[in-house]
Structures are given as structure tokens and as C-alpha cells.
Scaffold this active site. Structure first.
Site, PDB file in Angstrom:
ATOM      1  N   GLN A   1       6.428  -4.275  -4.868  1.00 38.16           N
ATOM      2  CA  GLN A   1       6.717  -4.827  -3.552  1.00 38.16           C
ATOM      3  C   GLN A   1       5.702  -4.330  -2.524  1.00 38.16           C
ATOM      4  OE1 GLN A   1       9.615  -2.828  -1.107  1.00 38.16           O
ATOM      5  NE2 GLN A   1      10.783  -4.711  -0.869  1.00 38.16           N
ATOM      6  N   GLY A   2       4.975  -5.219  -1.881  1.00 36.91           N
ATOM      7  CA  GLY A   2       4.002  -4.833  -0.859  1.00 36.91           C
ATOM      8  C   GLY A   2       4.500  -5.125   0.536  1.00 36.91           C
ATOM      9  N   TYR A   3       5.341  -4.231   1.058  1.00 35.55           N
ATOM     10  CA  TYR A   3       5.889  -4.437   2.404  1.00 35.55           C
ATOM     11  C   TYR A   3       5.342  -3.398   3.381  1.00 35.55           C
ATOM     12  CZ  TYR A   3       9.493  -7.847   0.951  1.00 35.55           C
ATOM     13  OH  TYR A   3      10.169  -8.944   0.508  1.00 35.55           O
ATOM     14  N   SER A   4       5.750  -2.119   3.182  1.00 30.03           N
ATOM     15  CA  SER A   4       5.430  -1.090   4.169  1.00 30.03           C
ATOM     16  C   SER A   4       3.928  -0.863   4.280  1.00 30.03           C
ATOM     17  CB  SER A   4       6.090   0.237   3.777  1.00 30.03           C
ATOM     18  OG  SER A   4       7.484   0.114   3.824  1.00 30.03           O
TER      19      SER A   4
ATOM     20  N   SER B   1       6.102   1.406  -4.985  1.00 31.26           N
ATOM     21  CA  SER B   1       6.601   1.958  -6.250  1.00 31.26           C
ATOM     22  C   SER B   1       6.040   1.166  -7.419  1.00 31.26           C
ATOM     23  CB  SER B   1       8.124   1.881  -6.302  1.00 31.26           C
ATOM     24  OG  SER B   1       8.672   2.532  -5.197  1.00 31.26           O
TER      25      SER B   1
ATOM     26  N   GLU C   1      17.555  -6.085  -2.042  1.00 28.71           N
ATOM     27  CA  GLU C   1      17.198  -4.690  -2.251  1.00 28.71           C
ATOM     28  C   GLU C   1      18.354  -3.784  -1.829  1.00 28.71           C
ATOM     29  OE1 GLU C   1      13.667  -1.498  -1.240  1.00 28.71           O
ATOM     30  OE2 GLU C   1      13.753  -3.354  -0.130  1.00 28.71           O
TER      31      GLU C   1
END
Lengths: 396, 375
Positions: free
Chosen positions: A130-133, A165, A248
Site C-alpha cells: 500500500q503506497g499511502y503515507s 509494509s 483496513e
């Protein structure tokens, strides 16, 4: 109200349990001594998910057209999840794809995207991260600045993600990028899918306080992403992401695991002595243990209540909004009491002599604190509960 | 697996809320604070018309024949409206004591009257020692030629002044569980005197009840064998009070949130400040899961589940703490006005404290949970 499971559900549970008993991989000493990211460990984890999938126990609700079981019975899905925990089965390496990307694609993905990606999410042939923050965008996620410029039929991506992660062994990333820097912050974001092998993608491990490197920083330098990898509409990524965030939060609130932890905690208290007294005889510890028990039981029935609402097709309401907040803090509090019980033995590392329970408690004590922060901190959860649940106005 | 309410139960709860909003608004509660007995016969009669006092009573005795889960939903709404009066003690505790312990003659005499609201009952359990165990029951029942008489004192007896019949825990022999008996005493029996114990929760009233050679009108079950039922009554009381606490906590939370939306400071509604939003969210995060504890405890009681007593203790331990914390925060969210007599919030704040200590505080029930769980 009737807490008995139907005969069919009981039979299904038995089948799952029997299968798991025969198939959950045994602990392999030679593997567990390897670093967590060793390719042999990754392969073993993929093999496990694949086996579970072939038995029909992964993502039951997904349509058959995309490799799922087409089984919309929420009860059976819950039974599988519970039995996995009870069997102490390893977590699924493809969890991000299964619980976050998959539901999102099913909701807003194109037909091509669903056909192309979903089957391999199930079989663990492709692992997603997951590429969010970003370094400058944590709780204020919508302020993210990783830029994706549409040039011809491709996005050119530049920027950086953090706390990613599993990026070190992931094949693909679902990623939030800024596609319109001039629009208000929530309206200039798009949700795109990035092949991690694309030139210009660099992954750098980030060591956590536990000593593990589960997280990474991911850098993008002129990374070319085909336009067809856009999920949903251009600049509508915030809405797409919110669907994923909801999944999530649901994922983080498993009560079966919490119940197991509580049982283990009581076992620990009954077996350990401190200050010349069995810990379980210490009145202050007894009070704390029982208080945690009341909180664990509350969450157990709270989740049954939500499960029932879901099977009846009712909206989850404000009750579901507290899951992440309450669940993560409860897990951490259980670990904190374990450390108090272990006293001088608490800080011993996994390999130290005299270590208790293989050092799982101090590890979990730290790890569960990470979960209080990750996926929307407790403070952000409280904002959500009060603003969306109670209708209290935004701070500014 | 169905952990939810039926349509009938949803309807019962909803209609109870509508009725109490109409018939027992805060100004009605306020008026009763100064009432001698803290009781409105008129409200009692209206509730009886809806069949509420007979909710648990079997249909053949004129009741609705429903279970504790249904009763818990009703009590939740009564807690929400902080209804003054003996309902919980009469229609849950005393009524259940008669249902389970009464002879067919006793049931015939009392259950129809309790169910119709014509009679009010209560439970006389505690003594000056404030003990919840069998050793705390010392009020002597002595056998005389024409039956038993009681001599001694009971404390904190709820609504004794308006009760027609008292279920009294007495000692017929020994000092242990064996020798505890439950007896019926009529409130106008000779030798019985009551004295009010003035307390800060004016929506509840408790009394010291003195017995001087008071004739027993009958035993509930056999002499010396009353402890089991008394223990069950304690479980019932825990669930009932927890339901009341749940409703009260929800109401305090709702009032606090509404107030912060209209109260302005620094040129904005104070509900926009995170300090207050987080308080409210913490209240929600305790109240919502606690609701499921109350439901389960009631369900376990109704189905005589193996862990029914444990579930009752868990609910009582949790709700005792949650109601008190919630009302505490609710007062704080109101600021100065919440501290005044003029504002209604203290009704719930005080009720929370009463509920916390009645039938065992949180720490008492946690210790009980510890024993149930084998440590």
C-alpha cells in the site's frame, strides 16, 4: 437472539478445522532463524496462501469470475477467519491485496483490472503493498505530494512513500498520487497501480523499534505508469482510497486473536511468580486481568453484533467506527499487563536464556503500539467517531 | 447465530423511548425529586397499562411472559429517562423472586397484582455490614407456635415506603449459605418500621427497615434453602442495573454532544475542539461495546447458560465503570452549567454513582470474574 450456530455452519467449521489441522505448516526451525525477508521464507508464505486458496478458504466472497468462491455468506467467511487464528496459522502474505486492493477493485475497478489482478491476489502469485503515507503526509494523508503527471498515455511519477509494509517483496503497489496540484487537496488525488519492477522505483528498508524491517521507504524517480493503471476516475482517488481505508480498519479489529492473547495472558499470570508471590494472587493484577477480560468480552459480543447486522444487510453504524480504536488499544493493554507480570523477565529478547514465551510479549507490546498508530492513529479515529459518527463539526 | 434484537424487541424499545420522552421528561423527574416517596402513582399506572410491570410474569398470571433481554431493553430506556420509582426492584427483582420461589398459592396471590401494577414489591437484602455474601444475612427468623417472626434490621431497602410486599433475606439457621431463607413480609405487618435514608440520588429512595417480632407471611421455597435464589436475584440485579446504566450513559453522552454543538466559545461551537471531540469519542468507544455485554448477560440469564453468573458480573463490572466515567465526562463537557442544580445532568451523574455501588461495585465483580476464570 440465538447464539447457536446452524447445523450447516457447525459442519462447515468442523471441515475447516480438520483441514487446517492437517495443513497448517509446522514450525520450521531452519527457516525461522533466517531473516524475515529471506526469499525462502517468502516462498513458503506464498505456498501457504496458495494451498489455503486451493482448498477454497481465501476470500470466499469474491466472485467466481475472478477466481473467488462466489460465497457471499458472511458467516462462513467469519468462521474461516476465526479458525485460522485458532489453528495458529501463519498470516497471509497477500493480506494487503486481499483485504485492501481486492475490495477496492471489486467496487470501482474496470473489468480488465479485475480480470488482470484479482486472480493473482488470491493465489499469492502477485503480492501487493500500500503506497499511502509520505514523510510529510501521515494523519493528514490528503496533503500527499507524490506527483504523477499525465504525459501522453502514461503517468510519470516522482516522490516518496513511507511505512510501506512488505514493499521489499511486493510485486505491485496500489498508490495514491497527486495528479492535480491546483485542485483542493482531496480533489487532486488519483489511485494508481504501480509495478514495483519499473525503472526508477527504489525500496529502502526501515527498521522498526522491534528490530524487524517490515516497513520500507519507497522512492519514485520518473517512474512510468501506463494510464490504464488508473483505478476509478482521474482525481477521484480520495474516494477510492476511503473505501480501502474502511477495509483496513475492519482488518485491524480481529477479536479472535484478542481472545487468544487474553487466554495466554491468564496462563502467564498463573505460571509466573513475582516478589515472592504467584502473580495471579496479587490483588492488583487480578483486578487488571479481570478488567481486561470485561473489555475482551465486550469486543467479542460487539463483533458478533456487527456480524449479525451484516448478515441481515443492516448498516454497521457508529458501533463499527470504534473497532480500530478499541481493538488496537485493548491488544496493547493486554501486552502491557504481560510485561508487568513478567517484571524483570519482561525485557528479555527472543534468544536470551530464561526468556518467557519466546519473547513474544515484549515484541507484541511494541508491535501493537505500532498498530495504534498505523492505519489512522487513535486520535484520528476519535476525530472520525466524533465527526462522522456524532456529527461534531470539523476543527477548522 | 443471531446476536441481534428481533423486530418485536426493536419495537418494544422504540415505543418505550417514545412513551418515556412524553411521560417522563426531565421536568417530571425534577418534580419528583421533592416528592416524599420519589414515586408517581400516575406514571406507574400508565406503565401498567402498557403491561410493563408484568413483562416477566407468565401469561397465566396476567403478564407478558417475556424474558430478561426484553426487560433489559425496557430498563435501558428507563435508565435513559432516569425514571424515578421502584420499577426495577418490583417488576424485575421481587417479581422474579416470586416467579421462581413462590408456591402456587403465593404466585396466585401476588403475581397478578404485581403484573397489573396494583401491588409493588421490593427486595430487602443488605444489612449494616454491607456484605453481599451469605454471611451478611443475619436477620433472624425465629419459629414460633403460629409461624416465623423476624427481628433485626435491613438496610438500603429500595422504595420500602411504597412497597406492599417485601422479599426479605433472612437467617433461619447457621452462618453459611445453608440457613439463608427468602421470606415474604407485608409492608403493613405489625412490628415493621421504616426510616428513609436521605441520599444524593433522589430518583432512587432507600430505607432502613426495622423488624420487631414481625410475622412472616410465607417462605419462598424451603426454609434454609434460599441462597441459590438469592444468588440468582443478585445476578438478575446486576443485569438489570447494567441495562439501566447503559441507557443512562447513552443519554448523558447524547446530551453532552448536543450541548457542545450549540455552546459557543472563541467564536465557534465548542464541539469543534478536539479536546471535547475526543472525550465524546472515548465515551462512544466504551458505551457501544458495553451494549453487547448487557445483551449477552440478559440472554445468558434467559437461556440459563453455564456462564450466566460470569456474564452478569462482567456486565456489572464494566457498566459500573462506564456509566460513572461517561457521566463524569458529560458534566465536564457541559462546563459550569453542568455543575448546577438547575441543569439536569446531575440526575444521571448521581444515578451512575448509585448504580455503581448497588449489588457490588466494579472491583467486587472483577474479583468474581477472576474466580470464575480459575485464578
Amino acid at each position: 437472539m440465538d447464539l447457536a450456530y446452524s447445523k450447516e455452519d457447525e459442519a462447515f467449521r468442523k471441515t475447516v478445522r480438520t483441514w487446517l489441522k492437517a495443513n497448517v505448516p509446522k514450525k520450521d526451525k531452519t527457516l525461522s532463524d533466517l531473516p524475515p525477508n529471506d526469499p525462502r521464507r517468502i516462498q513458503r508464505a506464498k505456498d501457504w496462501q496458495r494451498r489455503l486458496y486451493e482448498a477454497g478458504y481465501v476470500a470466499l466472497g469474491w466472485p467466481k469470475a475472478y477466481g473467488g468462491q462466489g460465497d457471499s455468506d458472511i458467516m462462513r467467511q467469519t468462521i474461516v477467519n476465526e479458525e485460522l487464528v485458532l489453528a495458529r496459522a501463519p498470516g497471509l502474505i497477500g493480506a494487503s491485496g486481499l483485504t485492501m486492493l481486492g475490495p477496492t477493485l471489486l467496487q470501482v475497478g474496470s473489468e480488465e483490472q479485475k480480470q488482470r489482478y484479482l486472480p493473482k491476489v488470491l493465489t499469492a502469485e502477485e503480492i501487493w503493498c500500500q503506497g499511502y503515507s509520505e514523510p510529510g503526509s501521515g494523519s493528514d494523508l490528503a496533503s500527499l505530494r507524490t506527483r504523477a503527471e499525465l504525459v501522453g498515455d502514461a503517468f510519470i511519477v516522482n516522490g516518496q512513500k513511507v511505512w510501506t509494509s512488505g514493499a521489499q517483496f511486493s510485486d505491485r503497489m496500489f498508490c495514491l498520487v497527486r495528479t492535480d496540484p491546483d485542485a483542493p487537496k482531496h480533489r487532486g488525488i488519483s489511485y494508481i497501480l504501480i509495478d514495483m519492477k519499473t525503472p526508477g522505483v527504489t525500496v529502502r528498508p526501515l527498521v522498526q523499534m522491534t528490530g524487524d524491517a517490515g516497513f520500507n521507504e519507497v522512492f519514485f524517480e520518473d517512474v512510468r505508469v501506463p494510464r490504464e493503471n488508473l483505478v476509478g476516475e482521474l482525481n477521484q482517488g480520495w474516494l477510492v482510497a476511503n473505501a480501502t481505508l474502511f477495509h483496513e480498519r475492519n482488518m485491524l479489529g480481529s477479536t479472535t486473536r484478542t481472545q487468544l492473547m487474553m487466554q495466554n495472558l491468564i496462563r502467564l499470570a498463573r505460571s509466573h511468580s513475582r516478589y515472592g508471590q504467584p502473580v495471579a494472587e496479587d490483588p492488583s493484577i487480578r483486578q487488571q486481568l479481570a478488567d481486561l477480560t470485561t473489555r475482551v468480552e465486550a469486543m467479542k459480543y460487539h463483533s458478533l453484533r456487527q456480524l449479525t447486522a451484516a448478515t441481515k444487510g443492516r448498516k454497521p453504524g457508529i458501533g463499527a467506527m470504534v473497532n480500530k480504536l478499541v481493538g488496537t488499544e485493548l491488544n496493547h493493554d493486554i501486552c502491557a499487563l504481560a510485561l508487568e507480570i513478567m517484571n524483570s523477565y519482561a525485557p528479555l529478547n527472543r534468544r536470551a536464556s530464561h526468556v518467557i514465551d519466546n519473547g513474544i510479549w515484549p515484541y507484541e507490546f511494541m508491535f501493537t503500539l505500532g498498530l495504534i498508530i498505523g492505519g489512522g492513529t487513535s486520535q484520528i479515529q476519535k476525530n472520525i467517531i466524533s465527526e462522522r459518527g456524532l456529527g461534531m463539526p470539523k476543527s477548522r | 447465530m443471531d446476536f441481534g434484537l428481533s423486530e418485536e424487541q426493536d419495537l418494544l424499545q422504540q415505543s418505550a423511548r417514545e412513551f418515556l420522552t412524553q411521560e417522563c421528561p426531565p421536568q417530571f423527574v425534577r418534580a419528583l425529586l421533592d416528592d416524599e416517596h420519589g414515586f408517581s402513582p400516575e406514571l406507574h399506572r400508565k406503565m401498567a397499562e402498557l403491561g410493563w410491570p408484568g413483562l416477566l410474569v407468565p401469561e397465566k398470571f396476567g403478564g407478558l411472559g417475556l424474558g430478561l433481554l426484553d426487560m433489559a431493553l425496557l430498563l435501558e430506556e428507563m435508565g435513559r429517562a432516569v425514571v424515578p420509582g421502584p420499577f426495577l426492584f418490583s417488576s424485575a427483582l421481587a417479581t422474579f423472586a416470586l416467579m421462581r420461589g413462590g408456591s402456587s398459592a403465593q404466585k396466585k396471590t401476588w403475581l397478578p397484582r404485581l403484573a397489573s401494577g396494583d401491588a409493588i414489591g421490593t427486595l430487602a437484602f443488605l444489612e449494616a455490614s454491607d456484605r453481599l455474601d451469605a454471611a451478611g444475612i443475619t436477620l433472624k427468623a425465629r419459629k414460633k407456635r403460629d409461624g416465623y417472626t423476624l427481628s433485626g434490621t435491613k438496610m438500603f431497602v429500595p422504595f420500602a415506603a411504597v412497597a406492599d410486599i417485601l422479599v426479605v433475606a433472612v437467617r433461619t439457621s447457621g452462618k453459611s449459605e445453608k440457613g439463608v431463607s427468602l421470606v415474604l413480609v407485608e409492608r403493613d405487618a405489625p412490628g415493621l418500621t421504616i426510616r428513609p435514608l436521605d441520599m444524593f440520588d433522589r430518583t432512587r429512595r432507600v430505607y432502613e427497615v426495622r423488624f420487631k417480632q414481625v410475622p412472616v407471611s410465607g417462605f419462598l421455597g424451603k426454609a434454609g434453602k434460599g441462597w441459590k435464589l438469592l444468588a440468582q436475584l443478585q445476578d438478575l440485579a446486576c443485569v438489570a442495573l447494567s441495562a439501566d446504566s447503559l441507557g443512562g450513559a447513552q443519554q448523558a453522552l447524547d446530551m453532552a454532544v448536543e450541548y457542545t454543538k450549540v455552546r459557543e466559545q472563541f467564536n465557534r461551537p465548542i464541539a469543534s475542539f478536539q479536546a471535547l471531540k475526543h472525550m465524546a469519542a472515548e465515551m462512544v468507544s466504551e458505551v457501544e461495546p458495553a451494549r453487547s455485554l448487557v445483551w449477552y448477560a440478559a440472554y445468558a440469564f434467559d437461556t440459563r447458560a453455564k456462564d450466566a453468573s460470569r456474564a452478569a458480573s462482567i456486565a456489572k463490572a464494566r457498566l459500573s465503570a462506564v456509566y460513572t466515567r461517561t457521566t463524569n465526562k458529560a458534566v465536564q463537557m457541559h462546563g459550569g452549567i453542568g455543575f448546577t442544580w438547575e441543569h439536569d445532568m446531575h440526575f444521571w451523574f448521581k444515578r451512575a454513582k448509585w448504580n455503581e455501588f448497588a449489588f457490588g461495585a466494579a472491583a467486587y465483580h472483577r474479583e468474581r470474574v477472576a474466580r470464575f476464570d480459575g485464578y
